[in-house]
Design an enzyme around this catalytic site. Structure first.
Site, PDB file in Angstrom:
ATOM      1  N   ASP A 126     -22.751 -19.453  23.470  1.00  0.00           N
ATOM      2  CA  ASP A 126     -21.686 -19.057  24.167  1.00  0.00           C
ATOM      3  C   ASP A 126     -22.561 -19.117  25.770  1.00  0.00           C
ATOM      4  O   ASP A 126     -23.837 -18.411  25.931  1.00  0.00           O
ATOM      5  CB  ASP A 126     -21.428 -17.196  24.179  1.00  0.00           C
ATOM      6  CG  ASP A 126     -20.160 -17.374  22.904  1.00  0.00           C
ATOM      7  OD1 ASP A 126     -20.264 -18.020  22.022  1.00  0.00           O
ATOM      8  OD2 ASP A 126     -19.959 -16.429  23.276  1.00  0.00           O
ATOM      9  N   HIS A 160     -27.363 -21.130  17.345  1.00  0.00           N
ATOM     10  CA  HIS A 160     -26.354 -21.664  16.369  1.00  0.00           C
ATOM     11  C   HIS A 160     -26.583 -23.231  16.158  1.00  0.00           C
ATOM     12  O   HIS A 160     -27.080 -24.292  17.671  1.00  0.00           O
ATOM     13  CB  HIS A 160     -24.629 -21.853  15.555  1.00  0.00           C
ATOM     14  CG  HIS A 160     -24.479 -19.766  15.510  1.00  0.00           C
ATOM     15  ND1 HIS A 160     -23.960 -19.447  14.832  1.00  0.00           N
ATOM     16  CD2 HIS A 160     -25.274 -19.084  16.864  1.00  0.00           C
ATOM     17  CE1 HIS A 160     -23.933 -18.418  15.052  1.00  0.00           C
ATOM     18  NE2 HIS A 160     -24.465 -17.661  16.037  1.00  0.00           N
ATOM     19  N   SER A 218     -31.018 -16.624  29.037  1.00  0.00           N
ATOM     20  CA  SER A 218     -32.074 -17.592  28.652  1.00  0.00           C
ATOM     21  C   SER A 218     -30.933 -18.433  28.495  1.00  0.00           C
ATOM     22  O   SER A 218     -29.873 -18.404  29.593  1.00  0.00           O
ATOM     23  CB  SER A 218     -33.342 -17.451  27.102  1.00  0.00           C
ATOM     24  OG  SER A 218     -33.819 -18.419  27.429  1.00  0.00           O
TER      25      SER A 218
END
Length: 260
Positions: A86, A142, A226
């Protein structure tokens, strides 16, 4: 005046002791009192999360929260590349023959980012994507593709801001920050997932086992906001034409396609 001030500011707030104190507080039981206000200020979506906000014992546990299994559907089309996080897609573009990329008007070296000339060669004239995670984003990472892990390595020590101001005024942040790099081999070529540490907190934890990764499978998490940089070998990746930075994206959503 702004550039020297900003550089001074990030130097002063990135020391060993400030990093240590932030980490210690976020992992302490007392940080639990900050969980509700953090969730409110950053408008975290309770419906996406496995647990209620009251169930998180520390602020760190909230940072690394997991989502409900159905919260992020993954595009399983055979040639689809999906977002690993995200985030906000901050930039996309070509990797020059010289290994340079231009981000927010600044030149970065992919060779310096990867720290390995033998790995670099396959990405020259390829593509890059920069995805920025703010403190409000889900922090787990992911796999963007199905692939086999051919190499994983760690570089760098300190970390500086990687938001748009850090990219603009920092000094080679993407190439010198603490980072964990995972290279994947797909049926169409190689891709690298560069996980870049943010200001204060360098913690990047890998969570996958074995050498095989399925698209959408969790591979790591950040302990704070980050950046992830995706690199693709020449000729294997085409960005979705509907994506124009800056653009909010979620895990599992299609960002492009691979194939030759």
């Amino acid at each position: 005046m702004l550039q020297p001030f900003y550089r001074l500011l990030i130097e002063l707030t990135n020391g060993r002791w400030t990093s240590f104190l932030l980490k210690r507080f976020a992992r302490s039981r007392i940080s639990r009192i900050a969980v509700p206000s953090f969730a409110r200020v950053y408008r975290l979506n309770q419906e996406d999360i496995e647990n209620s906000f009251q169930d998180f014992p520390t602020l760190h546990d909230l940072f690394i929260r997991k989502l409900r299994k159905d919260a992020r559907p993954v595009d399983l089309s055979s040639n689809a590349v999906v977002s690993p996080v995200d985030a906000v897609i901050e930039d996309i573009g070509p990797i020059k023959e010289t290994s340079e990329i231009v981000v927010k008007g600044k030149i970065y070296s992919i060779e310096e980012m990867l720290g390995d000339r033998s790995v670099l060669e396959k990405y020259l004239n390829g593509k890059y994507i920069i995805l920025y995670l703010s403190p409000s984003h889900y922090h787990r990472i992911h796999s963007p593709v199905d692939g086999t892990i051919t190499k994983q390595w760690t570089l760098g020590r300190k970390s500086y801001p990687v938001n748009k101001w850090g990219l603009k005024y920092g000094v080679r942040t993407l190439a010198k920050n603490f980072r964990v790099i995972t290279e994947l081999e797909t049926q169409f070529g190689h891709a690298a997932v560069v996980k870049v540490g943010a200001m204060f907190v360098n913690s990047i934890e890998t969570t996958h086992n074995g050498s095989q990764l399925k698209k959408g499978e969790e591979m790591a998490y950040f302990s704070f906001g980050s950046t992830v940089v995706l690199l693709f070998e020449k000729g294997m990746f085409e960005m979705d034409s509907s994506i124009h930075p800056p653009k909010e994206i979620k895990v599992g959503e299609k960002i492009g396609k691979i194939g030759k």
